[in-house]
Structure formats: structure tokens, C-alpha cells
Enzyme design. Structure first.
Site, PDB file in Angstrom:
ATOM      1  CB  CYS A 161      -0.770  -0.090   1.270  1.00 40.51           C
ATOM      2  SG  CYS A 161      -0.299   0.298   2.739  1.00 40.51           S
TER       3      CYS A 161
ATOM      4  CG  ASN B 172       4.300  -1.393   5.279  1.00 36.99           C
ATOM      5  OD1 ASN B 172       5.575  -2.013   5.691  1.00 36.99           O
ATOM      6  ND2 ASN B 172       3.403  -2.304   5.098  1.00 36.99           N
TER       7      ASN B 172
ATOM      8  CB  CYS C 121      -3.648   1.530   6.931  1.00 40.15           C
ATOM      9  SG  CYS C 121      -3.557   3.036   7.697  1.00 40.15           S
ATOM     10  NE  ARG C 122      -4.722   1.246   1.327  1.00 38.31           N
ATOM     11  CZ  ARG C 122      -4.282   1.817   0.168  1.00 38.31           C
ATOM     12  NH1 ARG C 122      -5.277   1.744  -0.693  1.00 38.31           N
ATOM     13  NH2 ARG C 122      -3.372   2.556   0.130  1.00 38.31           N
ATOM     14  CB  SER C 123       0.476  -3.543   2.877  1.00 35.45           C
ATOM     15  OG  SER C 123       1.216  -2.438   3.275  1.00 35.45           O
TER      16      SER C 123
ATOM     17  CG  ASP D  35      -5.194   5.107   2.586  1.00 36.34           C
ATOM     18  OD1 ASP D  35      -5.417   4.752   3.669  1.00 36.34           O
ATOM     19  OD2 ASP D  35      -4.243   5.804   2.230  1.00 36.34           O
TER      20      ASP D  35
END
Length: 155
Positions: free
Chosen positions: A7, A10, A12-14, A122
Site C-alpha cells: 500500500c 505500509n 494501514c492496508r498492507s 485507504d
């Protein structure tokens, strides 16, 4: 098999995807079959823990992100990983630009396996509901990845 989630920062999402898939692979008895990591296209959060809201939301569903630390994608990742999963079109485009012209090149995909949306949004600038939505989407995508890993290993 080696999988990298990517993401922007690095945090939140990943890392959420990494934590979810790690737990799901462990529950399926497939943890040893896959090497996992996550990274960001930007360098703002290198060495930092995931966003506190991501950690809290993930913990509410039994996923531990506490040991994860941010890092930036490197050209070497294209040699190290078999599959690189971007969370959105912007990060996918950035990865395409970084991709080496020669050598072992992993598959690049959006993290869409089993998703009903084009991207994982995001949640950084939103509230708790955005982090819950990310968890919903990534749990679904990771279920598909676990099934793929299981099939590759005859399970």
C-alpha cells in the site's frame, strides 16, 4: 510461495493484509508454506508500527499486527517475491514503474481476489468504519489466497 502486500505507507492496508493472511494460513496449517511481508511505496513510515487504528480494528477480530514494522518496497522485492499484491491502482502503477526489465519478475495484481470492489480503499483519513471495511475486504481476499495455497499444496 512468497507474497508481498503493498500500500502507500505500509501502516494501514498492507500490514493488515499480512496479519490476516498469516493468521488464516496458521489456522489452515499452511503457515510454513508461505513467506509473507508487507511494504509501502512511500518511505514516510519506515520502521514504524502500523497505525493504532489498524492495530485496534485488527485486534478486535483476533489479528495481531503489533510486531509489524513499516518498510518501503525495493527493487530487490521483485526477485524475492512470487506474488506482489497492490491495494489500489496508484500503488500498482508505482510498482509497474519500479519493476525491473529483466530477471525473475513476480506477478503484480490488485488485492482483489474474491472482492466485489476494484480496490481496497485507504482508511487513513477516515474513521473507524473505514478500518472495519478494509478488514472485511481483506478477510475475503485472504480466504481466496488460503484456498489457492491449499490447492497448490494438495489440500
Amino acid at each position: 510461495m512468497r507474497i508481498l502486500f503493498v500500500c502507500m505507507g505500509n501502516i494501514c492496508r498492507s500490514p493488515t493484509a499480512e496479519g490476516i493472511l498469516r493468521a488464516k494460513l496458521d489456522a489452515a496449517g499452511l503457515a510454513e508454506a508461505v513467506e509473507l511481508d508487507s511494504a509501502g511505496t512511500g518511505d514516510w513510515h519506515v520502521g514504524k508500527a502500523p497505525d493504532a487504528r489498524a492495530i485496534q480494528a485488527a485486534a478486535g477480530r483476533g489479528y495481531d499486527l503489533g510486531a509489524l514494522r513499516g518498510r518501503q518496497v525495493t527493487a530487490g522485492d521483485f526477485q524475492r517475491f512470487d506474488l506482489i499484491l497492490a491495494m489500489d491502482q496508484d500503488n500498482l502503477a508505482w510498482l509497474e514503474q519500479l519493476r525491473p526489465d529483466q530477471g525473475a519478475v513476480p506477478e503484480l495484481f490488485l488485492a482483489r481476489q474474491g472482492l466485489a470492489v476494484d480496490e481496497v480503499p485507504d482508511p487513513y483519513y477516515g474513521g473507524a468504519a473505514g478500518f472495519e471495511r478494509v478488514l472485511d475486504l481483506l478477510e475475503s481476499a485472504c480466504d481466496g489466497l488460503v484456498a489457492e495455497v491449499a490447492a497448490r499444496h494438495g489440500r
